[in-house]
Enzyme design. Structure first.
Site, PDB file in Angstrom:
ATOM      1  N   LYS A 185      61.616  41.845 -21.064  1.00  0.00           N
ATOM      2  CA  LYS A 185      60.803  41.277 -20.002  1.00  0.00           C
ATOM      3  C   LYS A 185      59.500  40.768 -20.637  1.00  0.00           C
ATOM      4  CE  LYS A 185      57.796  41.010 -16.547  1.00  0.00           C
ATOM      5  NZ  LYS A 185      56.395  40.649 -16.822  1.00  0.00           N
ATOM      6  N   GLU A 261      53.267  50.563 -28.590  1.00  0.00           N
ATOM      7  CA  GLU A 261      52.186  49.968 -29.387  1.00  0.00           C
ATOM      8  C   GLU A 261      51.115  49.593 -28.384  1.00  0.00           C
ATOM      9  OE1 GLU A 261      49.608  47.707 -30.649  1.00  0.00           O
ATOM     10  OE2 GLU A 261      51.132  46.148 -30.797  1.00  0.00           O
ATOM     11  N   CYS A 295      45.360  43.386 -30.534  1.00  0.00           N
ATOM     12  CA  CYS A 295      45.095  44.822 -30.605  1.00  0.00           C
ATOM     13  C   CYS A 295      44.537  45.219 -31.967  1.00  0.00           C
ATOM     14  CB  CYS A 295      46.359  45.614 -30.302  1.00  0.00           C
ATOM     15  SG  CYS A 295      47.750  45.172 -31.374  1.00  0.00           S
ATOM     16  N   GLU A 392      37.988  47.916 -25.557  1.00  0.00           N
ATOM     17  CA  GLU A 392      38.637  46.821 -26.280  1.00  0.00           C
ATOM     18  C   GLU A 392      38.144  45.492 -25.716  1.00  0.00           C
ATOM     19  OE1 GLU A 392      43.059  46.065 -28.126  1.00  0.00           O
ATOM     20  OE2 GLU A 392      42.915  47.019 -26.168  1.00  0.00           O
TER      21      GLU A 392
END
Length: 488
Positions: A185, A261, A295, A392
């Site tokens: 997906k 992850e 990331c 982040e």
């Protein structure tokens, strides 16, 4: 051919339906979802919007194909991957343009992602031939120990929008090599790259039902019935820690094998003996790859106090020279952020830091006009309590803070719930080893700003994830170990 015509041709070539059991078909209820160009905010096209019933059909196809696919030869699986590796590279121009249109980054960087994506297929085409086990004499010599490796089974992958092809190939590659079928997906914001990849794999001879692709406006709605189904044996997700936690909880009911992850908050450490020119080069790569929407992006720069000002000034010169614009335009270095929500978050973090005493050496503002552009930004004298050091960023913002000692630098780097990657610049080999051992991350870039490598184990510790993708370790995530006790 005009640029506009070329762009439309690339979009038109992509199948925009669901790919289930080797067939392209409309969503069960006929619904579609829009895909837009983040550089203009204008629509690109519509793709099928899958229902939960479509998701079940995709898993049905994967489960039905699993026995036959697991029985195929390693040579066959490896050859399919090798053909796909070659095809991705042959079509890098059109695939790169397609990626830029839906994701925003400069075409040159999109093409680099296609090359990186292809490397996972090349790597795992070889790993398909290296699935091994062992045979040994039991301690009492009365029996033999036979250990074999077999495919985990039907797998479900959820991939993000920031690397729309690479985050797919590094899951699909080892799954194919191991003999697993799968449902994938892709992100709602960038589905076209994955649909184009499915077309390539179909063309390269991947049997129907091995790879099934569902696009949907609601990830949770289509994921729930797949994760709850006892036939599913593997879940792999790349995305935020917040979503990862929820998926792990859902996976617990069926005790699924999971790979996660997740988020990062990468520290970039520069010591007073570092080569500052090399550090700036590394910083530009670690910070500005993918517009900072990665990331692995350097999220905060911890610099020895004696060189912090010099580093910030040099970095600001480089960041300020970057050309911002639509990724398809000549000479553009920095494209738009993915959407307005992301740009607003970046602006909020910068405003918070400035409000707490930081100075914007360069940049610091969203750009007016169409698209979701934000200026490349360097913040100096960032306060320890600024949110930009804790959260982040996912954008072109580099916050710089200083430290006084090696111990202080390591403590600052580890002061986060995340542990994906860190970067260290020093010319002292003893210090390098001490710092690398002391950092709580799954990966470290030592005197370089890039860690991504198809032949290396990618992944984090703490709340940055579980498991590894790439390298020899990557295929292990798709294999079960079976032990047979042989009576003599």
């Amino acid at each position: 051919m005009s640029i506009a015509t070329q762009e439309q041709t690339v979009v038109d070539k992509v199948e925009k339906r669901l790919y289930i059991g080797g067939e392209w078909r409309d969503a069960g209820e006929g619904d579609t979802l829009g895909v837009e160009d983040p550089s203009t905010g204008e629509p690109l096209c519509e793709v099928a919007d899958a229902t939960p019933e479509d998701a079940r059909a995709a898993l049905d196809a994967a489960a039905a194909s699993q026995p036959e696919w697991a029985a195929t030869s390693p040579n066959e699986r490896g050859e399919i991957l090798w053909r796909a590796f070659e095809t991705l590279n042959e079509r890098a121009d059109e695939l790169g343009l397609l990626m830029t249109l839906e994701m925003g980054k400069a075409v040159a960087e999109s093409k680099a992602e296609i090359a990186y994506s292809a490397e996972f297929f090349r790597w795992f085409s070889g790993e398909a031939l290296r699935i091994d086990g062992n045979y040994k004499i039991a301690g009492n010599a009365a029996s033999r120990v036979l250990v074999m490796r077999q495919p985990v089974g039907p797998s479900f992958f959820i991939t993000p929008w920031n690397f729309p092809t690479a985050m797919g190939t590094r899951k699909i590659g080892p799954a194919i090599a191991a003999g697993c079928t799968m449902v994938i997906k892709p992100a709602q914001l960038t589905p076209l790259s994955m649909l184009a990849l499915a077309q390539i794999l179909e063309e390269c001879g991947l049997p129907g039902g091995v790879l099934n692709v569902i696009t949907s406006s609601s990830s949770s709605a289509v994921a729930a019935p797949i994760i709850a189904d006892p036939r599913l044996r593997k879940l792999s997700f790349t995305g935020s820690t917040e979503v990862g936690r929820k998926l792990i909880a859902q996976a617990a009911d069926n005790v699924l094998n999971v790979s996660m992850e997740l988020g990062g908050n990468a520290p970039f450490l520069i010591f007073d003996d570092a080569d500052l020119d090399a550090a700036v080069e590394g910083a530009m790569i670690a910070k500005m790859r993918n517009i900072g929407e990665a990331c692995t992006s350097a999220n905060r720069f911890h610099v020895a106090a004696s060189v912090a000002g010099d580093f910030a000034a040099r970095l600001a010169d480089r960041m300020g020279s970057l050309k911002v614009g639509r990724g398809t335009e000549e000479g553009v270095d920095v494209g738009p952020l993915i959407d307005e929500d992301q740009r607003s978050k970046v602006a909020e973090l910068v405003d918070d830091a400035v409000g707490k005493g930081a100075s914007a050496v360069v940049g610091g503002s969203a750009l007016d006009g169409a698209g979701y552009f934000y200026e490349p930004t360097v913040l100096d004298d960032v306060s320890p309590d600024a949110r930009v050091l804790k959260e982040e960023i996912f954008g072109p913002v580099a916050p710089v803070a200083s430290f006084g000692s090696e111990e202080e630098a390591i403590a600052a780097a580890n002061d986060t719930e995340y542990g994906l990657v860190a970067y260290v610049f020093t010319r002292d080999i003893k210090r390098a080893l001490r710092v690398c051992e002391g950092l709580e991350t799954g990966m470290i870039g030592l005197n370089q700003g890039m860690v991504s490598n198809a032949g290396a184990p990618f992944g984090g510790v703490k709340q940055s994830g579980i498991g590894r993708e790439g390298g020899n370790e990557g295929i292990d995530e798709y294999l079960e170990t079976k032990y047979v006790a042989v009576n003599l």
